[in-house]
Every structure is written in C-alpha cells, then in structure tokens.
Design an enzyme around this catalytic site. Structure first.
Site, PDB file in Angstrom:
ATOM      1  N   HIS A 161     -12.886   2.794   0.181  1.00 27.17           N
ATOM      2  CA  HIS A 161     -12.905   1.745   1.209  1.00 27.17           C
ATOM      3  C   HIS A 161     -13.625   0.487   0.713  1.00 27.17           C
ATOM      4  O   HIS A 161     -14.083  -0.332   1.521  1.00 27.17           O
ATOM      5  CB  HIS A 161     -13.649   2.192   2.490  1.00 27.17           C
ATOM      6  N   GLU A 176      -8.037  -5.416   5.276  1.00 34.38           N
ATOM      7  CA  GLU A 176      -7.903  -5.057   3.862  1.00 34.38           C
ATOM      8  C   GLU A 176      -6.750  -5.799   3.198  1.00 34.38           C
ATOM      9  O   GLU A 176      -6.842  -6.166   2.031  1.00 34.38           O
ATOM     10  CB  GLU A 176      -7.726  -3.534   3.730  1.00 34.38           C
ATOM     11  N   ASN A 226       0.870  -1.166   0.000  1.00 34.60           N
ATOM     12  CA  ASN A 226       0.000   0.000   0.000  1.00 34.60           C
ATOM     13  C   ASN A 226       0.911   1.221   0.000  1.00 34.60           C
ATOM     14  O   ASN A 226       1.458   1.606   1.031  1.00 34.60           O
ATOM     15  CB  ASN A 226      -0.879  -0.038   1.256  1.00 34.60           C
ATOM     16  N   ARG A 275      -2.527  -2.031  -3.534  1.00 32.19           N
ATOM     17  CA  ARG A 275      -3.752  -1.263  -3.333  1.00 32.19           C
ATOM     18  C   ARG A 275      -3.715  -0.023  -4.230  1.00 32.19           C
ATOM     19  O   ARG A 275      -2.726   0.704  -4.255  1.00 32.19           O
ATOM     20  CB  ARG A 275      -3.836  -0.819  -1.880  1.00 32.19           C
ATOM     21  N   ARG A 306     -11.837  15.173   8.180  1.00 30.04           N
ATOM     22  CA  ARG A 306     -12.616  15.616   7.009  1.00 30.04           C
ATOM     23  C   ARG A 306     -14.050  15.963   7.398  1.00 30.04           C
ATOM     24  O   ARG A 306     -14.638  15.307   8.252  1.00 30.04           O
ATOM     25  CB  ARG A 306     -12.664  14.515   5.943  1.00 30.04           C
TER      26      ARG A 306
END
Ligand code: ADP
Length: 395
Positions: free
Chosen positions: A181, A383, A11, A92, A240
């Site tokens: 996601h 993940e 990743n 990823r 965020r």
C-alpha cells in the site's frame, strides 16, 4: 487552451484488470473501468465515461483480449484515447523487492526483474506482468511506467525492516519487511504535509480498506509499516489475520493436519473480520452488532484494539506524533472505527471532535478538536492519481 494530457493507469490482477484514464494536472479521472472474470465462460466489463456506464458480458479469453476490448470501448463510447492526449501508461506492481525505490520506465530488464521477484508475490507479480506485456503490445507508442506498492518502504530503517530470523536463511530467501500500500501511504502523507503546511511532521497513516496497513512517516520518509514480507502481517483486515503467532501454523499443521496451502487460504481468505464475524464488510459488521450479535461486537473490538496498539507503537517509534490520518474505504467512511482507533489515547495528545468525526464528506478534513495536540484527519486516498503523477515524473 493547452492540450490535455492523460495517463492510462492499469492495475492488473489474476483474473481482472482495473483501469483509469487520469488527468494528472487536474487530478481527475476522465474514464475508468473494470474487466472481471478473465478466462471464465462469461466475462464482465464495466466502462465509465463521464458518469455514463457501459457494460459488456462477452467472454474475455485472457488479459490481452480484455485490454483489447477495453480499447474498443474507448473507441466506441469514448473518450477517444488519441484526443485525450495519452502520454504514458502507468502500471501498478505489488512487489518491487529491494530493486525499486521509485517508479521505473518499463524495458526488458525491468520486466525480467519483476519476473524474478515473483516468488515474493506469487499471486500478484505474474498478474501485474501480464498487464504490462499486453499493454506494451497494444499501446507501443507511449512510454510504460511501473509503480511499486513496496517502493515507499524501500528506505525503511534496517532495524524496522529486518526480521529476527537466522541471517543466512533471511538473506538467501529475501525474507524481510517490504510493506505494501506504499503508493497510498506516500500520497496521503504528502497531502497531510501540504494541508498542514509542514514538511517535518511525525505522522501515522491508517489505510483501512479490505486490506489494511499502518505506516509511520517522519518528514515524508517511512520509518515503519505494518505489512511485512507479504500483505498478511499487521492490522486485522477484511479476510486476513494480520499479526498472529507464527507457531499457529505449526499447531494447525500438526494437530489439524492442515497443509501449507490450507493454512495460507485460512489466514488470507477466511480470517480477519470475516473469520470473526462472518462478514468482511464493516457495514455488515455494524448491522450485526445492532442486532445484538456478540461475535460481531468482539470482531470490531479485536479490529480497533489492534489499531490502538499500532498507533501507540508508532508514536513510540517516532518519539511523538503530530498527525494521524485515516484513509481508504473504512478509514474514510467509518466514524465508529475511527473513534475506536483512538479511544483512550488522550494521553498521547489525541482528541477527536465527535461532531467533525461523524460528519460525512468526500473531502480531506480535520476531525480533531482545535485544542488537540495531534491533528487527526480523514484524507481520501487516490492510488490511480498517485500512479499517474509518478509516471509523469519520469517523462
Ligand atoms: P480495497 O482494499 O478493496 O481497495 P476499499 O478501500 O475500497 O478496499 O475498502 C473497502 C471496504 O471499505 C469495505 O469492505 C467496507 O468494509 C468498507 N466501507 C466502505 N464503505 C463504508 C461505509 N460507508 N462504512 C463503513 N465501511 C465502509
């Protein structure tokens, strides 16, 4: 004994590389690590093998250098990659646009397509690409597979994926809801189907980490999700805003003299829980609330209000709800947030068992009462394992 097979999952971020050597059959990590501060005067590498942590603080000039140092660490402290039976590298990638509805074997065309999609994820795709490029150079003998954060949402119904924006502009600039996601939402919703022994479930998954998103999944297929063109839309997150009136941008540009870049920074990095409370980590928010901090109390209130709103909306989108699942750092650990997310939702058939909700565990578990019409669960996401398994599916 059959030889073990492993997938190296990479990743790659703008100044970091996270990696994990996954045994996709056992579902375990053989080793993992993190390269940070790439390009700075002093870098940092942390490599974990069998619970043993090795650290390096040398300069890491670029992503290629970082991965080279990681491969050295595998050789020095193990596990030996040749003996580990590495069969693929899984990368990823954040944005797969409309081109990728599933994982893809890396070739020059795939690389070029990811590059073309970079304007939609300017911070992420170029960094992901660097990982792919150096990975292919340093490990040329195994197949490389890309797994996209957006792929699970590629099949969203058009009604859910389309913004009410001028069609020509939207088409020309690829403005639509891509979600994010997706690897986590797909993995967790599949786990829930398996746990409950049903493949026709109407599910909501709440992935609550530093970034946070909700998805509505019917029979294994995503029908709505809270992140949109970018991962800014939807739930309140660590830093965020999530949903906000887009006219806030015009207002700040006109009245505060802010540039587009300044608003981008404000919405993505200085808002959410951080903007409301000064802290982006919920553990700190709870500490502040205990100290009587009113802003922190409001921050948690805004956070859980948004969750309830999405749960209600997605139950309506699906015409009912069978399972509601919490995952990621906050979802897996924060009983207060979980309780707040479903407070007052008894009318939907959601009944949390306070004791089960408060119990701490790393295992997938049900936290609703036996009589609850909706099964509420906590399912840890993974993940890396999902990426490894998707990579295997292409071999
Ligand atoms: P990322 O989006 O970076 O992958 P994670 O899924 O690891 O994030 O979630 C990180 C967040 O999880 C932290 O910022 C913190 O808010 C939250 N978190 C982690 N542990 C706990 C805990 N024990 N209680 C409450 N929140 C927690």
């Amino acid at each position: 004994m059959s030889a073990s097979r492993t997938v190296l999952v990479i990743n790659s971020g703008s100044s970091s590389i996270k990696y994990q050597l996954v045994d996709p059959d056992a579902g375990t990590a053989r080793a993992s690590g993190l390269v940070e501060r790439i390009g700075e005067s002093a870098g940092h590498i942390e490599h974990r093998n069998d619970g043993e942590v090795t650290e390096r603080h040398d300069r890491v000039t670029d992503h290629g250098d970082g991965l080279r140092q990681v491969l050295e660490l595998f050789q020095e402290v193990g596990p030996d990659l040749a003996e580990a039976g590495i069969v693929a590298v899984g990368h990823r990638v954040v944005q797969g646009g409309r081109q990728f509805a599933g994982p893809a074997l890396v070739d020059d065309d795939v690389v070029a397509t990811i590059e073309r999609l970079s304007p939609l994820a300017p911070l992420h795709n170029p960094a992901n690409l660097r990982g792919i490029q150096v990975g292919r150079t340093l490990l040329p003998d195994v197949p490389h597979v890309v797994v996209f954060d957006t792929a699970f949402f590629q099949g969203l119904p058009e009604d859910a994926a389309t913004y009410a924006l001028d069609r020509e502009v939207a088409e020309k600039y690829s403005v639509r809801r891509y979600g994010a996601h997706g690897t986590s939402h797909q993995y967790v919703s599949a786990q829930v189907s398996e746990m409950l022994g049903r493949d026709d479930l109407r599910q909501i998954v709440l992935h609550l980490g530093n970034g946070a998103s909700a998805s509505a999944v019917v029979g294994g297929r995503a029908v709505d999700t809270s992140m949109g063109l970018t991962p800014l839309e939807g739930l309140v997150m660590g830093t965020r805003t999530g949903d906000i009136d887009p006219a806030t941008v015009f207002h700040l540009a006109r009245n505060a003299g802010m540039s587009i870049d300044e608003v981008d920074d404000l919405f993505n990095k200085r808002s959410g829980l951080k903007g409301l409370t000064g802290e982006n980590d919920l553990r700190q928010v709870h500490r502040l609330i205990e100290e009587g901090d009113a802003a922190a109390k409001l921050g948690l209130g805004v956070y859980t209000h948004r969750l309830r709103k999405y749960v209600g909306a997605y139950a309506a989108v699906m015409g009912g709800l069978d399972a509601l699942t919490f995952t990621a750092g906050v979802g897996e650990n924060d009983a207060v947030v979980r309780a707040g997310a479903v407070a007052g939702l008894g009318f939907l058939g959601i009944e949390l068992d306070p004791e089960k909700n408060a119990a701490r565990s790393k295992e997938p578990r049900v936290i609703s009462t036996d009589g609850s019409r909706v099964t509420v669960l906590v399912v840890p996401t993974n993940e890396e394992l999902a990426i490894a398994r998707q990579a295997m599916s292409l071999l």
